[in-house]
Design a protein around this motif. Structure first.
Motif, PDB file in Angstrom:
ATOM      1  N   TRP A 121      71.015 -60.384  21.509  1.00 46.98           N
ATOM      2  CA  TRP A 121      71.310 -59.227  22.355  1.00 46.98           C
ATOM      3  C   TRP A 121      70.808 -57.919  21.748  1.00 46.98           C
ATOM      4  O   TRP A 121      70.319 -57.041  22.471  1.00 46.98           O
ATOM      5  CB  TRP A 121      72.810 -59.154  22.631  1.00 46.98           C
ATOM      6  CG  TRP A 121      73.221 -60.036  23.755  1.00 46.98           C
ATOM      7  CD1 TRP A 121      73.719 -61.306  23.683  1.00 46.98           C
ATOM      8  CD2 TRP A 121      73.124 -59.733  25.150  1.00 46.98           C
ATOM      9  NE1 TRP A 121      73.948 -61.800  24.948  1.00 46.98           N
ATOM     10  CE2 TRP A 121      73.593 -60.853  25.872  1.00 46.98           C
ATOM     11  CE3 TRP A 121      72.686 -58.615  25.863  1.00 46.98           C
ATOM     12  CZ2 TRP A 121      73.644 -60.891  27.257  1.00 46.98           C
ATOM     13  CZ3 TRP A 121      72.737 -58.644  27.256  1.00 46.98           C
ATOM     14  CH2 TRP A 121      73.215 -59.771  27.931  1.00 46.98           C
ATOM     15  N   LEU A 122      70.918 -57.806  20.442  1.00 45.71           N
ATOM     16  CA  LEU A 122      70.429 -56.584  19.791  1.00 45.71           C
ATOM     17  C   LEU A 122      68.924 -56.463  19.966  1.00 45.71           C
ATOM     18  O   LEU A 122      68.406 -55.387  20.324  1.00 45.71           O
ATOM     19  CB  LEU A 122      70.794 -56.597  18.304  1.00 45.71           C
ATOM     20  CG  LEU A 122      70.314 -55.403  17.479  1.00 45.71           C
ATOM     21  CD1 LEU A 122      70.770 -54.082  18.088  1.00 45.71           C
ATOM     22  CD2 LEU A 122      70.805 -55.528  16.031  1.00 45.71           C
ATOM     23  N   LEU A 125      64.758 -65.824  19.988  1.00 50.15           N
ATOM     24  CA  LEU A 125      64.277 -64.972  18.902  1.00 50.15           C
ATOM     25  C   LEU A 125      62.800 -65.225  18.609  1.00 50.15           C
ATOM     26  O   LEU A 125      62.037 -64.276  18.339  1.00 50.15           O
ATOM     27  CB  LEU A 125      65.120 -65.204  17.651  1.00 50.15           C
ATOM     28  CG  LEU A 125      66.592 -64.770  17.752  1.00 50.15           C
ATOM     29  CD1 LEU A 125      67.370 -65.224  16.528  1.00 50.15           C
ATOM     30  CD2 LEU A 125      66.693 -63.257  17.915  1.00 50.15           C
ATOM     31  N   LEU A 126      62.384 -66.492  18.673  1.00 52.49           N
ATOM     32  CA  LEU A 126      60.966 -66.803  18.457  1.00 52.49           C
ATOM     33  C   LEU A 126      60.090 -66.140  19.515  1.00 52.49           C
ATOM     34  O   LEU A 126      59.032 -65.586  19.207  1.00 52.49           O
ATOM     35  CB  LEU A 126      60.754 -68.318  18.477  1.00 52.49           C
ATOM     36  CG  LEU A 126      61.263 -69.093  17.259  1.00 52.49           C
ATOM     37  CD1 LEU A 126      61.255 -70.586  17.525  1.00 52.49           C
ATOM     38  CD2 LEU A 126      60.426 -68.758  16.025  1.00 52.49           C
ATOM     39  N   ARG A 127      60.544 -66.163  20.755  1.00 49.85           N
ATOM     40  CA  ARG A 127      59.767 -65.543  21.834  1.00 49.85           C
ATOM     41  C   ARG A 127      59.729 -64.019  21.668  1.00 49.85           C
ATOM     42  O   ARG A 127      58.696 -63.389  21.929  1.00 49.85           O
ATOM     43  CB  ARG A 127      60.391 -65.901  23.190  1.00 49.85           C
ATOM     44  CG  ARG A 127      59.546 -65.423  24.382  1.00 49.85           C
ATOM     45  CD  ARG A 127      59.995 -66.080  25.682  1.00 49.85           C
ATOM     46  NE  ARG A 127      61.353 -65.692  26.037  1.00 49.85           N
ATOM     47  CZ  ARG A 127      62.410 -66.514  25.998  1.00 49.85           C
ATOM     48  NH1 ARG A 127      62.246 -67.780  25.592  1.00 49.85           N
ATOM     49  NH2 ARG A 127      63.609 -66.094  26.353  1.00 49.85           N
ATOM     50  N   LEU A 128      60.824 -63.442  21.207  1.00 49.13           N
ATOM     51  CA  LEU A 128      60.858 -61.983  21.001  1.00 49.13           C
ATOM     52  C   LEU A 128      59.934 -61.547  19.876  1.00 49.13           C
ATOM     53  O   LEU A 128      59.397 -60.441  19.889  1.00 49.13           O
ATOM     54  CB  LEU A 128      62.297 -61.537  20.697  1.00 49.13           C
ATOM     55  CG  LEU A 128      63.236 -61.505  21.913  1.00 49.13           C
ATOM     56  CD1 LEU A 128      64.681 -61.383  21.467  1.00 49.13           C
ATOM     57  CD2 LEU A 128      62.863 -60.350  22.831  1.00 49.13           C
ATOM     58  N   GLU A 146      61.734 -51.875  15.830  1.00 48.77           N
ATOM     59  CA  GLU A 146      63.066 -52.302  15.422  1.00 48.77           C
ATOM     60  C   GLU A 146      63.397 -53.673  16.007  1.00 48.77           C
ATOM     61  O   GLU A 146      64.040 -54.504  15.360  1.00 48.77           O
ATOM     62  CB  GLU A 146      64.106 -51.273  15.868  1.00 48.77           C
ATOM     63  CG  GLU A 146      63.993 -49.933  15.169  1.00 48.77           C
ATOM     64  CD  GLU A 146      64.865 -48.882  15.826  1.00 48.77           C
ATOM     65  OE1 GLU A 146      66.059 -48.825  15.482  1.00 48.77           O
ATOM     66  OE2 GLU A 146      64.359 -48.139  16.692  1.00 48.77           O
ATOM     67  N   GLN A 147      62.944 -53.902  17.228  1.00 46.82           N
ATOM     68  CA  GLN A 147      63.164 -55.201  17.868  1.00 46.82           C
ATOM     69  C   GLN A 147      62.549 -56.319  17.038  1.00 46.82           C
ATOM     70  O   GLN A 147      63.171 -57.358  16.813  1.00 46.82           O
ATOM     71  CB  GLN A 147      62.558 -55.205  19.260  1.00 46.82           C
ATOM     72  CG  GLN A 147      62.494 -56.581  19.914  1.00 46.82           C
ATOM     73  CD  GLN A 147      61.216 -56.797  20.674  1.00 46.82           C
ATOM     74  OE1 GLN A 147      60.824 -55.964  21.485  1.00 46.82           O
ATOM     75  NE2 GLN A 147      60.538 -57.915  20.420  1.00 46.82           N
ATOM     76  N   GLN A 148      61.320 -56.109  16.571  1.00 47.61           N
ATOM     77  CA  GLN A 148      60.636 -57.117  15.767  1.00 47.61           C
ATOM     78  C   GLN A 148      61.386 -57.401  14.469  1.00 47.61           C
ATOM     79  O   GLN A 148      61.556 -58.558  14.077  1.00 47.61           O
ATOM     80  CB  GLN A 148      59.210 -56.649  15.457  1.00 47.61           C
ATOM     81  CG  GLN A 148      58.268 -56.653  16.646  1.00 47.61           C
ATOM     82  CD  GLN A 148      57.815 -58.064  16.987  1.00 47.61           C
ATOM     83  OE1 GLN A 148      57.544 -58.866  16.103  1.00 47.61           O
ATOM     84  NE2 GLN A 148      57.746 -58.374  18.268  1.00 47.61           N
ATOM     85  N   LEU A 149      61.845 -56.352  13.809  1.00 46.11           N
ATOM     86  CA  LEU A 149      62.552 -56.518  12.537  1.00 46.11           C
ATOM     87  C   LEU A 149      63.846 -57.302  12.727  1.00 46.11           C
ATOM     88  O   LEU A 149      64.176 -58.184  11.926  1.00 46.11           O
ATOM     89  CB  LEU A 149      62.845 -55.145  11.913  1.00 46.11           C
ATOM     90  CG  LEU A 149      61.625 -54.355  11.431  1.00 46.11           C
ATOM     91  CD1 LEU A 149      62.038 -52.963  10.971  1.00 46.11           C
ATOM     92  CD2 LEU A 149      60.926 -55.097  10.285  1.00 46.11           C
TER      93      LEU A 149
END
Length: 283
Positions: free
Chosen positions: A245-246, A276-279, A258-261
């Motif tokens: 969600w974050l 998470l892998l797709r993000l 920040e999303q990647q980190l």
């Protein structure tokens, strides 16, 4: 003389055995950290009064569950039951959450899984039993007072806060806002509990679409759980969802770096998580 030597030998053997027993004592009965006791009044189970509060809250929770399931008592499936493919009592509705009842079965076994013959038939006829595959529930809203009471009796009883918030949020007008208020009270009572912060962020993001308000709650949950490696399955699921969600909120707010980190940090803990892998790959 022989008797004297025999007595001496016996004393030596007793001494040796006693010494060996003392050496094994730490293995057989290892020392444990009594954090709950040392915490004294800061933890609900630390005193006789705390134990009563915890027991009372658990009793209320079990009876709320019993009411919601129409009086039929449920239990977790054993590992053998799961490995042999025994069908669990998954609900036919999602009013208590998608897949509610997965991994559970009835305390009174079904006829085709009961070796007791006529004794089992008698218990099913006299006890609260029915086939709970595809089961329905009594209206969850009517159990809200029980959840408010159990969190008042024992504020550290986390399931009372999380399940109570889910039921409160069912109200289509003020439910999500009331759920957030309810959870904030839980956070005040449990300042080191990351699951309540995740739940608060979830209702802000998923129901109210208040992403900017939700992100700090997810961040606090992530920081509180970051060094934890003793998570229960329930806690592990909450932490995984916190990362999901974050990262999703940061993506939708345009904060791609920040999303990647966050997603990469999440993958370090949950390496096979598809979200998470797709993000990480696609943003």
């Amino acid at each position: 003389m022989k008797a004297t030597w025999g007595a001496c030998a016996a004393i030596v053997l007793v001494g040796v055995s006693g010494n060996q027993a003392r050496q094994l004592a730490d293995v057989v009965n290892p020392k444990v950290q009594l954090a709950g006791v040392e915490a004294h009044e800061t933890h609900a189970s630390a005193s006789l009064l705390g134990q009563f509060r915890m027991s009372a809250a658990t009793w209320l929770y079990l009876h709320a569950d019993l009411y919601l399931h129409n009086g039929v008592e449920m239990r977790p499936q054993t590992s053998t039951e799961q490995h042999t493919g025994q069908q669990s009592a998954v609900a036919g509705t999602s009013d208590l959450g998608q897949g509610e009842g997965t991994g559970e079965t009835t305390v009174i076994p079904a006829a085709n899984q009961d070796f007791r013959g006529w004794i089992g038939d008698l218990e099913r006829a006299c006890g609260a039993y029915k086939d709970m595959r595809g089961h329905t529930h009594n209206p969850p809203e009517t159990a809200i007072p029980l959840f408010r009471l159990m969190t008042t009796v024992d504020p550290s009883f986390i399931p009372g806060w999380t399940m109570g918030a889910m039921i409160v949020a069912r109200n289509t007008t003020t439910g999500p806002q009331d759920a957030v208020k309810f959870l904030k009270r839980g956070v005040e009572e449990n300042p080191t509990e990351f699951r309540l912060r995740y739940e608060t962020g979830f209702y802000l993001a998923a129901y109210s679409r208040s992403l900017a308000q939700a992100v700090p709650w997810f961040e606090e949950a992530r920081k509180l759980a970051y060094t934890r490696h003793d998570l229960s399955p329930d806690e592990s699921d909450s932490l995984r969802d916190t990362y999901r969600w974050l990262a999703l909120c940061l993506r939708d707010m345009g904060r791609k770096r920040e999303q990647q980190l966050v997603a990469q940090e999440g993958i370090a803990r949950f390496s096979d998580d598809p979200v998470l892998l797709r993000l990480v790959r696609n943003g």
